[in-house]
Design a protein around this motif. Structure first.
Motif, mmCIF file in Angstrom:
data_model
loop_
_atom_site.group_PDB
_atom_site.id
_atom_site.type_symbol
_atom_site.label_atom_id
_atom_site.label_comp_id
_atom_site.label_asym_id
_atom_site.label_seq_id
_atom_site.Cartn_x
_atom_site.Cartn_y
_atom_site.Cartn_z
ATOM 1 N N THR A 109 52.889 -43.987 21.875
ATOM 2 C CA THR A 109 53.276 -45.056 20.948
ATOM 3 C C THR A 109 52.593 -44.870 19.603
ATOM 4 O OG1 THR A 109 53.696 -46.651 22.712
ATOM 5 C CG2 THR A 109 53.182 -47.547 20.538
ATOM 6 N N LEU A 110 51.310 -44.501 19.623
ATOM 7 C CA LEU A 110 50.578 -44.275 18.378
ATOM 8 C C LEU A 110 51.173 -43.099 17.610
ATOM 9 C CD1 LEU A 110 48.164 -45.123 16.650
ATOM 10 C CD2 LEU A 110 46.765 -43.517 17.958
ATOM 11 N N GLN A 111 51.496 -42.026 18.315
ATOM 12 C CA GLN A 111 52.102 -40.864 17.659
ATOM 13 C C GLN A 111 53.462 -41.218 17.062
ATOM 14 O OE1 GLN A 111 51.915 -38.200 21.001
ATOM 15 N NE2 GLN A 111 50.023 -37.220 20.294
ATOM 16 N N ARG A 112 54.211 -42.065 17.774
ATOM 17 C CA ARG A 112 55.520 -42.485 17.272
ATOM 18 C C ARG A 112 55.363 -43.296 15.984
ATOM 19 N NH1 ARG A 112 57.510 -44.166 22.147
ATOM 20 N NH2 ARG A 112 56.913 -46.322 21.715
ATOM 21 N N ALA A 113 54.338 -44.158 15.935
ATOM 22 C CA ALA A 113 54.095 -44.945 14.726
ATOM 23 C C ALA A 113 53.716 -44.030 13.563
ATOM 24 C CB ALA A 113 52.996 -45.973 14.980
ATOM 25 N N PHE A 114 52.888 -43.013 13.825
ATOM 26 C CA PHE A 114 52.488 -42.094 12.761
ATOM 27 C C PHE A 114 53.650 -41.232 12.297
ATOM 28 C CE2 PHE A 114 48.122 -43.186 13.116
ATOM 29 C CZ PHE A 114 47.487 -42.630 12.018
ATOM 30 N N ALA A 115 54.624 -40.999 13.159
ATOM 31 C CA ALA A 115 55.781 -40.194 12.768
ATOM 32 C C ALA A 115 56.506 -40.816 11.580
ATOM 33 C CB ALA A 115 56.729 -40.029 13.949
ATOM 34 N N THR A 147 55.127 -42.046 9.080
ATOM 35 C CA THR A 147 54.380 -41.718 7.859
ATOM 36 C C THR A 147 54.517 -40.251 7.482
ATOM 37 O OG1 THR A 147 52.291 -41.094 8.942
ATOM 38 C CG2 THR A 147 52.687 -43.448 8.573
ATOM 39 N N GLY A 148 55.116 -39.443 8.378
ATOM 40 C CA GLY A 148 55.277 -38.022 8.107
ATOM 41 C C GLY A 148 54.040 -37.192 8.385
ATOM 42 N N GLU A 149 53.089 -37.763 9.122
ATOM 43 C CA GLU A 149 51.846 -37.065 9.409
ATOM 44 C C GLU A 149 51.392 -37.425 10.815
ATOM 45 O OE1 GLU A 149 47.851 -36.237 6.837
ATOM 46 O OE2 GLU A 149 48.452 -38.329 7.053
ATOM 47 N N SER A 150 50.836 -36.470 11.540
ATOM 48 C CA SER A 150 50.346 -36.755 12.884
ATOM 49 C C SER A 150 48.969 -37.409 12.813
ATOM 50 C CB SER A 150 50.265 -35.464 13.708
ATOM 51 O OG SER A 150 49.204 -34.643 13.232
ATOM 52 N N VAL A 151 48.559 -38.004 13.922
ATOM 53 C CA VAL A 151 47.239 -38.631 13.981
ATOM 54 C C VAL A 151 46.153 -37.580 13.747
ATOM 55 C CG1 VAL A 151 45.698 -40.084 15.342
ATOM 56 C CG2 VAL A 151 48.166 -40.238 15.700
ATOM 57 N N THR A 152 46.279 -36.457 14.429
ATOM 58 C CA THR A 152 45.269 -35.401 14.310
ATOM 59 C C THR A 152 45.196 -34.876 12.875
ATOM 60 O OG1 THR A 152 45.613 -34.763 16.616
ATOM 61 C CG2 THR A 152 44.563 -33.145 15.174
ATOM 62 N N ALA A 153 46.347 -34.708 12.235
ATOM 63 C CA ALA A 153 46.364 -34.219 10.858
ATOM 64 C C ALA A 153 45.710 -35.217 9.918
ATOM 65 C CB ALA A 153 47.801 -33.939 10.414
ATOM 66 N N TYR A 154 45.946 -36.505 10.152
ATOM 67 C CA TYR A 154 45.329 -37.522 9.296
ATOM 68 C C TYR A 154 43.804 -37.453 9.393
ATOM 69 C CZ TYR A 154 43.831 -41.921 7.302
ATOM 70 O OH TYR A 154 43.177 -42.861 6.529
ATOM 71 N N PRO A 174 43.031 -39.117 18.930
ATOM 72 C CA PRO A 174 44.171 -39.996 19.190
ATOM 73 C C PRO A 174 43.994 -40.866 20.434
ATOM 74 C CG PRO A 174 44.941 -37.864 18.448
ATOM 75 C CD PRO A 174 43.460 -37.733 18.636
ATOM 76 N N PRO A 175 43.492 -40.339 21.561
ATOM 77 C CA PRO A 175 43.299 -41.215 22.721
ATOM 78 C C PRO A 175 42.317 -42.356 22.461
ATOM 79 C CG PRO A 175 43.319 -38.935 23.426
ATOM 80 C CD PRO A 175 43.272 -38.920 21.926
ATOM 81 N N LEU A 176 41.226 -42.093 21.707
ATOM 82 C CA LEU A 176 40.278 -43.171 21.409
ATOM 83 C C LEU A 176 40.937 -44.253 20.565
ATOM 84 C CD1 LEU A 176 36.576 -43.020 20.499
ATOM 85 C CD2 LEU A 176 38.120 -44.148 18.903
ATOM 86 N N LEU A 177 41.677 -43.863 19.533
ATOM 87 C CA LEU A 177 42.355 -44.843 18.681
ATOM 88 C C LEU A 177 43.371 -45.639 19.492
ATOM 89 C CD1 LEU A 177 42.924 -42.693 15.468
ATOM 90 C CD2 LEU A 177 41.197 -44.454 15.832
ATOM 91 N N ALA A 178 44.100 -44.963 20.347
ATOM 92 C CA ALA A 178 45.095 -45.654 21.166
ATOM 93 C C ALA A 178 44.435 -46.681 22.082
ATOM 94 C CB ALA A 178 45.891 -44.633 21.985
ATOM 95 N N ARG A 179 43.304 -46.334 22.669
ATOM 96 C CA ARG A 179 42.595 -47.281 23.540
ATOM 97 C C ARG A 179 42.120 -48.493 22.743
ATOM 98 N NH1 ARG A 179 40.197 -42.591 25.582
ATOM 99 N NH2 ARG A 179 38.258 -43.008 24.440
#
Length: 343
Positions: free
Chosen positions: A252-258, A260-267, A239-244
């Motif tokens: 903000t990235l985690q909020r966007a993934f919320a 979709t009903g799935e976390s960044v790590t889970a994806y 997640p930090p690499l994608l956010a950068r």
């Protein structure tokens, strides 16, 4: 595509043409032009093309219109060139996102010629028609946008930059979602798709986007997914690499993934498991369980096996065994299956 209410009233339009396969689309250029005129309409006139382009039009394209925005994805096996003397007045903003090849835009009285190479984009206001040409095997996306909302941000500037910038990634991700969801858009969906296209084009012009604007959350999540998909085997993927890469905070990235009903790590974990599952069905060159675990960045074989079984209900070995054809598991002799009938 079948006509919907939105398409019938001119709000939406879409079509695709693939004339790269010989004989698949007789007179490919005519088919493209006919679909454009029928589905996209007079607000987006086509230029006059060269005789060579008309005669040898080997192009794969898909086009979508959302109100006063048109999105054209094109892969030209052949070169594409305009011809004649362009006339008239245009008042549009155009963006050329070139993934491969090169797209050259002719000059005018106040502007010189511009060539957009693969990996670059160009954004500018268009006041009058001009020529363009592409080299063979050019892959690009062209967006036609309303001048009223974007010209004040651009003025006479010609903006260029990398297609890997955060703002272009988001706009491309949203454009792809528009192509994918056109047939299902409700009137509210049309409003959301159109406003997001405009906001993301503004973000390219301003070189920043509003990361707290909720309408842009789906585009941010999709851009992150696209980026993650291209780096699934990368041990640094996180997640930090994608956010950068997307110029946002992890929160903000985690909020966007919320949304979709799935976390960044889970994806990331699910996509890696899916790629590992597909690798297990490969008939030749199949990797071992430990090799798959290492390649897709699982801590060890045990962790990989547990995660795989939780998702697919079987261990990797059991899954691989279930995908083998009966013929491939038969005992064989020196010249083939044993017995005169192979039984």
């Amino acid at each position: 595509m079948d006509s919907t209410g939105a398409e019938a009233d001119g709000t939406l339009g879409a079509f695709s043409v693939d004339s790269t396969v010989p004989g698949a689309v007789p007179r490919g250029f005519d088919a493209f032009l006919r679909e454009w005129e029928t589905r996209i309409g007079d607000g987006f006139p086509q230029p006059t093309y060269s005789p060579a382009t008309i005669a040898d039009f080997r192009v794969r394209s898909r086009v979508a219109k959302v109100r006063d925005v048109a999105i054209t994805d094109v892969h030209g096996v052949s070169a594409i060139r305009t011809a004649g003397t362009p006339r008239g007045v245009e008042d549009q903003v155009r963006m050329y996102v070139v993934r491969r090849g090169a797209w050259t835009l002719g000059g005018s009285r106040d502007r010189g010629e511009h060539t957009v190479p693969g990996g670059q984009f160009l954004l500018r206001h268009v006041g009058r028609p001009s020529h363009f040409e592409t080299v063979p095997h050019t892959t690009a996306q062209v967006l036609v946008l309303p001048a009223a909302m974007l010209k004040p941000l651009l003025g006479n500037r010609v903006m260029t930059g990398s297609v890997d910038s955060a703002e272009v990634r988001l706009l491309a991700a949203h454009s792809n979602m528009v192509h994918a969801t056109m047939a299902d858009l409700s009137p509210a969906g049309v409003d959301a798709a159109h406003s997001s296209l405009i906001e993301l084009a503004k973000a390219v012009a301003l070189q920043r986007f509003d990361d707290v604007e909720p309408r842009l959350a789906p585009a941010l999540a999709q851009a992150a997914k696209d980026l993650a998909d291209s780096r699934l085997a990368d041990p640094e993927l996180s997640p930090p690499l994608l956010a950068r890469q997307l110029n946002v905070s992890v929160r903000t990235l985690q909020r966007a993934f919320a949304t979709t009903g799935e976390s960044v790590t889970a994806y990331i974990r699910h996509r890696r498991l899916e790629e590992a599952r597909l690798a297990l069905t490969t008939p030749s060159g199949r990797l071992s369980v430990s090799e798959l675990a290492a390649h897709w960045q699982f801590a060890d074989s045990s962790h990989f096996i547990r995660a795989f079984k939780k998702r697919y209900g079987r261990t990797p070995t059991e899954y691989a065994r279930s995908t083998r054809s009966p013929r491939s598991t038969r005992p064989t002799g020196p010249t083939g299956p044993t017995g005169p009938t192979g039984n």
